[in-house]
Scaffold this motif. Structure first.
Motif, PDB file in Angstrom:
ATOM      1  N   ASN A 121       0.748  -1.189  -0.064  1.00 37.92           N
ATOM      2  CA  ASN A 121       0.129  -0.001   0.071  1.00 37.92           C
ATOM      3  C   ASN A 121       0.969   1.267   0.071  1.00 37.92           C
ATOM      4  O   ASN A 121       0.543   2.136  -0.883  1.00 37.92           O
ATOM      5  N   LYS A 122       1.825   1.082   0.766  1.00 37.57           N
ATOM      6  CA  LYS A 122       2.794   2.292   0.881  1.00 37.57           C
ATOM      7  C   LYS A 122       3.356   2.606  -0.722  1.00 37.57           C
ATOM      8  O   LYS A 122       3.393   3.642  -1.156  1.00 37.57           O
ATOM      9  N   PHE A 123       3.803   1.577  -1.271  1.00 37.85           N
ATOM     10  CA  PHE A 123       4.486   1.680  -2.736  1.00 37.85           C
ATOM     11  C   PHE A 123       3.492   2.320  -3.477  1.00 37.85           C
ATOM     12  O   PHE A 123       3.769   2.894  -4.589  1.00 37.85           O
ATOM     13  N   LEU A 124       2.400   1.639  -3.430  1.00 40.48           N
ATOM     14  CA  LEU A 124       0.997   2.330  -4.484  1.00 40.48           C
ATOM     15  C   LEU A 124       0.683   3.762  -4.261  1.00 40.48           C
ATOM     16  O   LEU A 124       0.349   4.420  -5.082  1.00 40.48           O
ATOM     17  N   LYS A 125       0.894   4.078  -2.699  1.00 46.30           N
ATOM     18  CA  LYS A 125       0.507   5.606  -2.574  1.00 46.30           C
ATOM     19  C   LYS A 125       1.552   6.264  -3.188  1.00 46.30           C
ATOM     20  O   LYS A 125       1.284   7.537  -3.557  1.00 46.30           O
ATOM     21  N   GLN A 126       2.788   5.814  -3.177  1.00 43.42           N
ATOM     22  CA  GLN A 126       3.654   6.744  -4.050  1.00 43.42           C
ATOM     23  C   GLN A 126       3.724   6.743  -5.698  1.00 43.42           C
ATOM     24  O   GLN A 126       4.563   7.385  -6.460  1.00 43.42           O
ATOM     25  N   GLY A 127       2.706   5.907  -6.083  1.00 50.52           N
ATOM     26  CA  GLY A 127       2.513   5.885  -7.611  1.00 50.52           C
ATOM     27  C   GLY A 127       3.240   4.782  -8.182  1.00 50.52           C
ATOM     28  O   GLY A 127       3.271   4.656  -9.459  1.00 50.52           O
ATOM     29  N   ASN A 128       3.974   3.862  -7.282  1.00 46.11           N
ATOM     30  CA  ASN A 128       4.803   2.943  -8.028  1.00 46.11           C
ATOM     31  C   ASN A 128       3.657   1.665  -8.291  1.00 46.11           C
ATOM     32  O   ASN A 128       2.679   1.607  -7.790  1.00 46.11           O
ATOM     33  N   LYS A 129       4.277   0.718  -9.263  1.00 44.40           N
ATOM     34  CA  LYS A 129       3.464  -0.607  -9.538  1.00 44.40           C
ATOM     35  C   LYS A 129       4.282  -1.561  -8.490  1.00 44.40           C
ATOM     36  O   LYS A 129       5.377  -1.477  -8.175  1.00 44.40           O
ATOM     37  N   VAL A 130       3.209  -2.673  -8.126  1.00 43.34           N
ATOM     38  CA  VAL A 130       3.768  -3.625  -7.331  1.00 43.34           C
ATOM     39  C   VAL A 130       3.820  -5.239  -7.992  1.00 43.34           C
ATOM     40  O   VAL A 130       2.692  -5.385  -8.439  1.00 43.34           O
ATOM     41  N   LYS A 131       4.836  -5.841  -8.026  1.00 43.73           N
ATOM     42  CA  LYS A 131       4.753  -7.150  -8.355  1.00 43.73           C
ATOM     43  C   LYS A 131       4.662  -8.069  -7.170  1.00 43.73           C
ATOM     44  O   LYS A 131       5.614  -8.097  -6.358  1.00 43.73           O
ATOM     45  N   VAL A 132       3.805  -8.935  -7.108  1.00 43.98           N
ATOM     46  CA  VAL A 132       3.467  -9.829  -5.964  1.00 43.98           C
ATOM     47  C   VAL A 132       3.859 -11.185  -6.540  1.00 43.98           C
ATOM     48  O   VAL A 132       3.436 -11.543  -7.553  1.00 43.98           O
ATOM     49  N   SER A 133       4.727 -11.884  -5.803  1.00 44.81           N
ATOM     50  CA  SER A 133       5.160 -12.997  -6.320  1.00 44.81           C
ATOM     51  C   SER A 133       5.158 -14.211  -5.076  1.00 44.81           C
ATOM     52  O   SER A 133       5.317 -13.920  -3.950  1.00 44.81           O
ATOM     53  N   ILE A 134       4.744 -15.542  -5.471  1.00 48.92           N
ATOM     54  CA  ILE A 134       4.986 -16.583  -4.777  1.00 48.92           C
ATOM     55  C   ILE A 134       5.694 -17.665  -5.347  1.00 48.92           C
ATOM     56  O   ILE A 134       5.412 -17.998  -6.594  1.00 48.92           O
ATOM     57  N   ARG A 135       6.709 -18.107  -4.712  1.00 51.14           N
ATOM     58  CA  ARG A 135       7.443 -19.191  -5.340  1.00 51.14           C
ATOM     59  C   ARG A 135       7.134 -20.527  -4.809  1.00 51.14           C
ATOM     60  O   ARG A 135       7.221 -20.745  -3.461  1.00 51.14           O
ATOM     61  N   PHE A 136       6.860 -21.381  -5.624  1.00 55.21           N
ATOM     62  CA  PHE A 136       6.470 -22.651  -5.236  1.00 55.21           C
ATOM     63  C   PHE A 136       7.487 -23.664  -4.897  1.00 55.21           C
ATOM     64  O   PHE A 136       8.291 -23.776  -5.879  1.00 55.21           O
ATOM     65  N   ARG A 137       7.797 -24.320  -3.868  1.00 54.96           N
ATOM     66  CA  ARG A 137       8.934 -25.084  -3.811  1.00 54.96           C
ATOM     67  C   ARG A 137       8.637 -26.672  -3.377  1.00 54.96           C
ATOM     68  O   ARG A 137       7.591 -26.994  -2.812  1.00 54.96           O
ATOM     69  N   GLY A 138       9.137 -27.621  -4.318  1.00 55.00           N
ATOM     70  CA  GLY A 138       9.065 -29.040  -3.962  1.00 55.00           C
ATOM     71  C   GLY A 138       7.479 -29.356  -4.178  1.00 55.00           C
ATOM     72  O   GLY A 138       7.110 -29.316  -5.332  1.00 55.00           O
ATOM     73  N   ARG A 139       6.898 -29.843  -3.021  1.00 53.53           N
ATOM     74  CA  ARG A 139       5.309 -30.570  -3.269  1.00 53.53           C
ATOM     75  C   ARG A 139       4.245 -29.477  -3.318  1.00 53.53           C
ATOM     76  O   ARG A 139       3.206 -29.753  -3.368  1.00 53.53           O
TER      77      ARG A 139
END
Length: 185
Positions: A121-139
């Protein structure tokens, strides 16, 4: 320092690749425009160069594609300085949008998720874009629906300041989602 030495020194110190000036102009005939903007007519390059040196100014080719090419008598150093000043001013008025990244995991706790959402939210208020990532490991690859649930929950936490630009999508072992700042009213 004699006028000829000064003239040669001056043209060698401020010459650039973008415009031809003084001795670099090798055309036979040129259409000449004076420093005040009036048309002086068509003349040879030697006559135009002589006229420019009498006024202690430079001969600059401003329209090389014209027939005959158009040259203007001007102070090229002053012209370049003002051009750089305008470019600097235009650059100052631009706002650079950065892409900030927030990394989540499948077994993230609620408080950790809220903390990451606050950062986003802080990044978005500054006008930036946000990349949200989840890395899947193993099973973890066997449960992509859990990743979608976490992404949906995260997007709900960021609805006040941002919109989903690209919805969550699984690419190999990474699930990615992009959020963009809401336009200010």
């Amino acid at each position: 320092m004699s006028a000829l030495v000064y003239f040669i020194w001056r043209c060698s110190t401020i010459a650039t690749k973008e415009m031809q000036i003084n001795e670099e102009i090798r055309d036979r005939e040129l259409r000449i425009v004076s420093d005040s903007g009036e048309q002086l007519g068509i003349m040879s390059s030697q006559d135009a160069l002589r006229l420019a040196s009498q006024k202690n100014l430079d001969l600059v080719k401003i329209a090389p594609q014209a027939k005959p090419p158009v040259c203007k008598i001007m102070d090229y150093g002053k012209y370049r300085f003002e051009q750089q000043k305008r470019e600097k001013e235009a650059k100052k008025n631009q706002h650079q949008i950065d892409v900030k990244e927030v990394q989540l995991s499948l077994n993230i706790d609620t408080h950790d998720l809220e903390t990451k959402a606050n950062h986003a939210n802080k990044f978005l208020k500054q006008g930036n874009k946000v990349k949200v990532s989840i890395r899947f490991r193993g099973r973890e690859m066997a449960h992509p629906e859990r990743g979608l649930e976490i992404m949906a929950k995260f997007a709900d936490m960021c609805t006040e300041t941002g919109n989903i630009e690209k919805p969550a999508k699984l690419e190999r072992r990474m699930m990615l989602m992009f959020l963009a700042a809401k336009p200010s009213k």
